[in-house]
Design a protein around this motif. Structure first.
Motif, PDB file in Angstrom:
ATOM      1  N   ALA A 155      81.971 -77.135  65.299  1.00 53.93           N
ATOM      2  CA  ALA A 155      80.799 -76.569  64.605  1.00 53.93           C
ATOM      3  C   ALA A 155      79.714 -76.137  65.580  1.00 53.93           C
ATOM      4  CB  ALA A 155      80.249 -77.593  63.612  1.00 53.93           C
ATOM      5  N   LYS A 156      79.592 -76.843  66.706  1.00 56.76           N
ATOM      6  CA  LYS A 156      78.524 -76.542  67.664  1.00 56.76           C
ATOM      7  C   LYS A 156      79.040 -75.880  68.957  1.00 56.76           C
ATOM      8  CE  LYS A 156      75.210 -78.613  65.264  1.00 56.76           C
ATOM      9  NZ  LYS A 156      74.025 -77.909  64.738  1.00 56.76           N
ATOM     10  N   ASN A 157      80.348 -75.721  69.073  1.00 56.50           N
ATOM     11  CA  ASN A 157      80.947 -75.096  70.264  1.00 56.50           C
ATOM     12  C   ASN A 157      80.609 -75.820  71.574  1.00 56.50           C
ATOM     13  OD1 ASN A 157      81.216 -72.975  68.216  1.00 56.50           O
ATOM     14  ND2 ASN A 157      81.846 -71.671  69.907  1.00 56.50           N
ATOM     15  N   ILE A 158      80.549 -77.138  71.528  1.00 57.63           N
ATOM     16  CA  ILE A 158      80.234 -77.929  72.718  1.00 57.63           C
ATOM     17  C   ILE A 158      81.532 -78.434  73.345  1.00 57.63           C
ATOM     18  CG2 ILE A 158      78.996 -79.942  73.619  1.00 57.63           C
ATOM     19  CD1 ILE A 158      77.094 -79.695  71.228  1.00 57.63           C
ATOM     20  N   PRO A 159      81.815 -78.093  74.591  1.00 59.09           N
ATOM     21  CA  PRO A 159      83.059 -78.524  75.242  1.00 59.09           C
ATOM     22  C   PRO A 159      83.151 -80.042  75.355  1.00 59.09           C
ATOM     23  CG  PRO A 159      82.006 -76.746  76.478  1.00 59.09           C
ATOM     24  CD  PRO A 159      81.011 -77.204  75.451  1.00 59.09           C
ATOM     25  N   PHE A 160      84.386 -80.534  75.399  1.00 59.42           N
ATOM     26  CA  PHE A 160      84.617 -81.978  75.521  1.00 59.42           C
ATOM     27  C   PHE A 160      83.906 -82.566  76.738  1.00 59.42           C
ATOM     28  CE2 PHE A 160      88.917 -81.573  73.161  1.00 59.42           C
ATOM     29  CZ  PHE A 160      88.299 -81.841  71.948  1.00 59.42           C
ATOM     30  N   ASP A 161      83.894 -81.829  77.843  1.00 58.90           N
ATOM     31  CA  ASP A 161      83.271 -82.338  79.054  1.00 58.90           C
ATOM     32  C   ASP A 161      81.786 -82.614  78.835  1.00 58.90           C
ATOM     33  OD1 ASP A 161      83.404 -82.729  82.148  1.00 58.90           O
ATOM     34  OD2 ASP A 161      81.711 -81.364  81.824  1.00 58.90           O
ATOM     35  N   ASN A 162      81.116 -81.708  78.142  1.00 60.65           N
ATOM     36  CA  ASN A 162      79.689 -81.898  77.861  1.00 60.65           C
ATOM     37  C   ASN A 162      79.456 -83.088  76.937  1.00 60.65           C
ATOM     38  OD1 ASN A 162      80.234 -79.061  78.636  1.00 60.65           O
ATOM     39  ND2 ASN A 162      78.025 -78.807  78.392  1.00 60.65           N
ATOM     40  N   ILE A 163      80.354 -83.250  75.979  1.00 59.38           N
ATOM     41  CA  ILE A 163      80.230 -84.386  75.055  1.00 59.38           C
ATOM     42  C   ILE A 163      80.407 -85.699  75.804  1.00 59.38           C
ATOM     43  CG2 ILE A 163      81.213 -85.496  73.008  1.00 59.38           C
ATOM     44  CD1 ILE A 163      82.119 -82.683  72.094  1.00 59.38           C
ATOM     45  N   ALA A 164      81.408 -85.749  76.672  1.00 55.69           N
ATOM     46  CA  ALA A 164      81.658 -86.963  77.455  1.00 55.69           C
ATOM     47  C   ALA A 164      80.474 -87.287  78.360  1.00 55.69           C
ATOM     48  CB  ALA A 164      82.930 -86.795  78.282  1.00 55.69           C
ATOM     49  N   ARG A 165      79.911 -86.251  78.989  1.00 55.64           N
ATOM     50  CA  ARG A 165      78.773 -86.460  79.880  1.00 55.64           C
ATOM     51  C   ARG A 165      77.553 -86.968  79.110  1.00 55.64           C
ATOM     52  NH1 ARG A 165      77.066 -81.366  81.607  1.00 55.64           N
ATOM     53  NH2 ARG A 165      79.260 -81.043  82.162  1.00 55.64           N
ATOM     54  N   LEU A 166      77.371 -86.459  77.901  1.00 59.78           N
ATOM     55  CA  LEU A 166      76.270 -86.903  77.057  1.00 59.78           C
ATOM     56  C   LEU A 166      76.405 -88.391  76.741  1.00 59.78           C
ATOM     57  CD1 LEU A 166      73.866 -86.435  75.062  1.00 59.78           C
ATOM     58  CD2 LEU A 166      75.590 -85.872  73.343  1.00 59.78           C
ATOM     59  N   LYS A 213      91.323 -86.297  78.753  1.00 59.91           N
ATOM     60  CA  LYS A 213      91.088 -85.872  80.137  1.00 59.91           C
ATOM     61  C   LYS A 213      89.597 -85.723  80.423  1.00 59.91           C
ATOM     62  CE  LYS A 213      92.192 -82.216  83.466  1.00 59.91           C
ATOM     63  NZ  LYS A 213      92.873 -80.908  83.675  1.00 59.91           N
ATOM     64  N   ALA A 214      88.868 -85.140  79.477  1.00 55.85           N
ATOM     65  CA  ALA A 214      87.425 -84.946  79.657  1.00 55.85           C
ATOM     66  C   ALA A 214      86.697 -86.279  79.749  1.00 55.85           C
ATOM     67  CB  ALA A 214      86.864 -84.110  78.496  1.00 55.85           C
ATOM     68  N   PHE A 215      87.073 -87.220  78.888  1.00 56.31           N
ATOM     69  CA  PHE A 215      86.373 -88.513  78.883  1.00 56.31           C
ATOM     70  C   PHE A 215      86.757 -89.380  80.073  1.00 56.31           C
ATOM     71  CE2 PHE A 215      84.720 -87.365  74.869  1.00 56.31           C
ATOM     72  CZ  PHE A 215      83.655 -88.216  74.620  1.00 56.31           C
ATOM     73  N   GLU A 216      87.958 -89.175  80.601  1.00 58.98           N
ATOM     74  CA  GLU A 216      88.371 -89.964  81.772  1.00 58.98           C
ATOM     75  C   GLU A 216      87.613 -89.558  83.031  1.00 58.98           C
ATOM     76  OE1 GLU A 216      92.829 -91.628  81.442  1.00 58.98           O
ATOM     77  OE2 GLU A 216      92.697 -89.435  81.309  1.00 58.98           O
ATOM     78  N   GLU A 217      86.897 -88.456  82.990  1.00 59.00           N
ATOM     79  CA  GLU A 217      86.050 -88.078  84.109  1.00 59.00           C
ATOM     80  C   GLU A 217      84.810 -88.971  84.191  1.00 59.00           C
ATOM     81  OE1 GLU A 217      86.343 -85.658  86.532  1.00 59.00           O
ATOM     82  OE2 GLU A 217      88.425 -85.463  85.830  1.00 59.00           O
ATOM     83  N   TYR A 218      84.454 -89.590  83.070  1.00 56.94           N
ATOM     84  CA  TYR A 218      83.223 -90.385  83.004  1.00 56.94           C
ATOM     85  C   TYR A 218      83.460 -91.832  82.580  1.00 56.94           C
ATOM     86  CZ  TYR A 218      81.291 -85.688  83.079  1.00 56.94           C
ATOM     87  OH  TYR A 218      80.986 -84.383  83.433  1.00 56.94           O
ATOM     88  N   PHE A 219      84.601 -92.118  81.988  1.00 59.77           N
ATOM     89  CA  PHE A 219      84.903 -93.462  81.486  1.00 59.77           C
ATOM     90  C   PHE A 219      86.331 -93.848  81.876  1.00 59.77           C
ATOM     91  CE2 PHE A 219      81.834 -91.639  78.502  1.00 59.77           C
ATOM     92  CZ  PHE A 219      80.898 -92.664  78.362  1.00 59.77           C
ATOM     93  N   THR A 220      86.572 -95.143  81.830  1.00 61.82           N
ATOM     94  CA  THR A 220      87.941 -95.662  81.907  1.00 61.82           C
ATOM     95  C   THR A 220      88.390 -96.023  80.516  1.00 61.82           C
ATOM     96  OG1 THR A 220      87.573 -96.566  84.117  1.00 61.82           O
ATOM     97  CG2 THR A 220      89.407 -97.479  82.856  1.00 61.82           C
ATOM     98  N   ILE A 221      89.527 -95.508  80.093  1.00 60.23           N
ATOM     99  CA  ILE A 221      90.029 -95.817  78.749  1.00 60.23           C
ATOM    100  C   ILE A 221      90.599 -97.235  78.740  1.00 60.23           C
ATOM    101  CG2 ILE A 221      91.671 -95.206  76.944  1.00 60.23           C
ATOM    102  CD1 ILE A 221      91.484 -92.310  77.843  1.00 60.23           C
ATOM    103  N   ILE A 222      89.967 -98.113  77.981  1.00 54.94           N
ATOM    104  CA  ILE A 222      90.402 -99.505  77.898  1.00 54.94           C
ATOM    105  C   ILE A 222      91.433 -99.680  76.793  1.00 54.94           C
ATOM    106  CG2 ILE A 222      89.624-101.887  77.455  1.00 54.94           C
ATOM    107  CD1 ILE A 222      86.869-101.030  78.483  1.00 54.94           C
ATOM    108  N   SER A 223      91.170 -99.093  75.642  1.00 54.36           N
ATOM    109  CA  SER A 223      92.085 -99.199  74.511  1.00 54.36           C
ATOM    110  C   SER A 223      92.038 -97.919  73.708  1.00 54.36           C
ATOM    111  CB  SER A 223      91.693-100.362  73.584  1.00 54.36           C
ATOM    112  OG  SER A 223      91.709-101.583  74.281  1.00 54.36           O
TER     113      SER A 223
END
Length: 440
Positions: free
Chosen positions: A375-386, A427-437
């Protein structure tokens, strides 16, 4: 020596707020000593604290700021989260207005009066509004009108009137007019039929004609305590009668109508609980909280939740629940995370942005990503960084394209989101977080 005062606290010569060792203090200056002593000796402070409508404080007998103007140092009860009127739903602004008038009435009966009545003097703590400015009181002269009357109308009454007659979220107007909506602007925004409302005629129309008055509402006659209390009661009655004009809402029935089945919601609750048990937290932000279903579920007696959503109707419903059930640890706010409150005021430091105020132990992002990405056209990378900016730990949900709500988003737009899939999301979220579960 550098100036210790908070960037938002420089306009009142009576004193200022400052921060030291991670605690907020308020300094009382010598020039305010007489009024402060009257506040404490008249019984007004004890009365307000007893009713839990003023933020309590303890006196610190030490000049922590090093200021030559020092008279007293106050350590107030610390606020969990600072918010602003343009982040409140209609009912929150209404309750804040009634609180201010309640404080005013008590002040008058103790020989004092509010010298200012801005909505910025109110915060929400323990599920309800509380007056925070200890230095807003001064000795009452019954022969003079209320100097803060116009300010009260511009900050509270006018925004409430506008939303009563127009399908306009007046909180958005307050972001533009942080010091209150001027009477002439309110007059232009209100429809002609509103003039049949005696409150509008008295408090809006009259003030809009007096643009250069030196006294509030142009009053030049004699004043007394009876007239003052009558004015306060009239304002109170007008505010109590205010109800917002209904506007269209999209997501306020999300968990009642659009979730497929009770079993789906039950499974989702189990997953969120299990994830939450893998970490420890005291503060939570629920982004896209809707009606606060998961805010209520995850909030324990020892943690505090800020629940935000861009849909004011959702936040109104949640605030009604919080108020009705005397919930102390959930703070509902109208905030669009895709367009959060910016920094405003002098030098853009007076009132920090929502993101600058947001640092939480845990963030929830449930049934949210598709709204931001599609709806807002925000890339996954931007969401993860936010999310990384507001918390180190996130419980976030990826909604696939097959989901009914995602399908609904594509009803009137072309699917240009070829990378909207689970691998790209991870992939986008793994740039900023470690996936635990992770769990479906």
């Amino acid at each position: 020596m550098s100036n210790p005062q908070n960037p938002s606290s420089f306009k009142d010569p009576s004193g200022f707020v400052f921060k030291k060792d991670n605690l907020f203090y308020r300094q009382v200056n010598k020039v305010y000593s007489g009024d402060y002593d009257l506040l404490m000796s008249s019984g007004l402070y004890d009365d307000l604290i007893g009713k839990k409508i003023l933020l309590p404080h303890v006196e610190i007998d030490e000049n922590l700021s090093g200021s030559s103007q020092w008279y007293k140092t106050l350590l107030p009860e610390q606020l969990f989260f600072t918010t602003y009127p343009w982040e409140w739903c209609f009912d929150q602004l209404k309750d804040a207005a009634l609180l201010t008038l309640a404080v005013q009435k008590k002040a008058i009966r103790h020989g004092m009066i509010l010298k200012d009545a801005t909505s910025l003097n109110v915060q929400f703590q323990n599920g309800k509004p509380v007056f925070i400015d200890t230095l807003s009181f001064e000795k009452y002269d019954p022969t003079k009108p209320w100097v803060a009357y116009r300010q009260f109308c511009e900050c509270f009454l006018f925004p409430l009137f506008i939303q009563q007659y127009r399908a306009i979220e007046s909180r958005k107007l307050l972001l533009a007019w942080a010091d209150g909506i001027p009477a002439e602007i309110a007059k232009e925004l209100l429809p002609w039929k509103s003039n049949f409302n005696l409150g509008v005629a008295l408090h809006v129309s009259l003030q809009s004609k007096i643009k250069t008055a030196k006294k509030d509402a142009g009053y030049k006659g004699e004043f007394d305590q009876g007239k003052m209390l009558q004015l306060v009661s009239n304002l109170e009655q007008n505010i109590k009668r205010c109800t917002p004009k209904k506007s269209k809402t999209v997501w306020s029935n999300y968990y009642d109508e659009t979730i497929c089945s009770g079993s789906y919601l039950t499974e989702k609750e189990k997953i969120v609980r299990a994830f939450a048990e893998q970490t420890s937290f005291k503060t939570i932000i629920d982004v896209g909280a809707n009606d606060g279903h998961f805010s209520k579920m995850i909030s324990g007696s020892d943690c505090s939740v800020v629940a935000i959503d861009s849909d004011a109707a959702c936040i109104k419903n949640l605030y009604e629940f919080v108020r009705g059930n005397k919930v102390r640890n959930i703070l509902p706010l109208v905030v669009d995370i895709a367009n959060p409150t910016p920094s405003t005021g002098f030098n853009n430091l007076e009132r920090p942005s929502f993101l600058d105020r947001s640092h939480f132990d845990l963030a929830l992002g449930l049934a949210l990503v598709h709204h931001l990405a599609i709806a807002k056209n925000i890339p996954f990378d931007n969401i993860a960084r936010l999310f990384r900016q507001i918390s180190d730990i996130v419980i976030i949900e990826f909604i696939p394209k097959e989901d009914p709500k995602v399908v609904q988003l594509f009803e009137h737009r072309k699917d240009i989101f070829s990378d909207y899939n689970l691998p790209s999301f991870e992939k986008a979220f793994e740039e900023y977080f470690t996936i635990i579960s992770k769990e479906k």
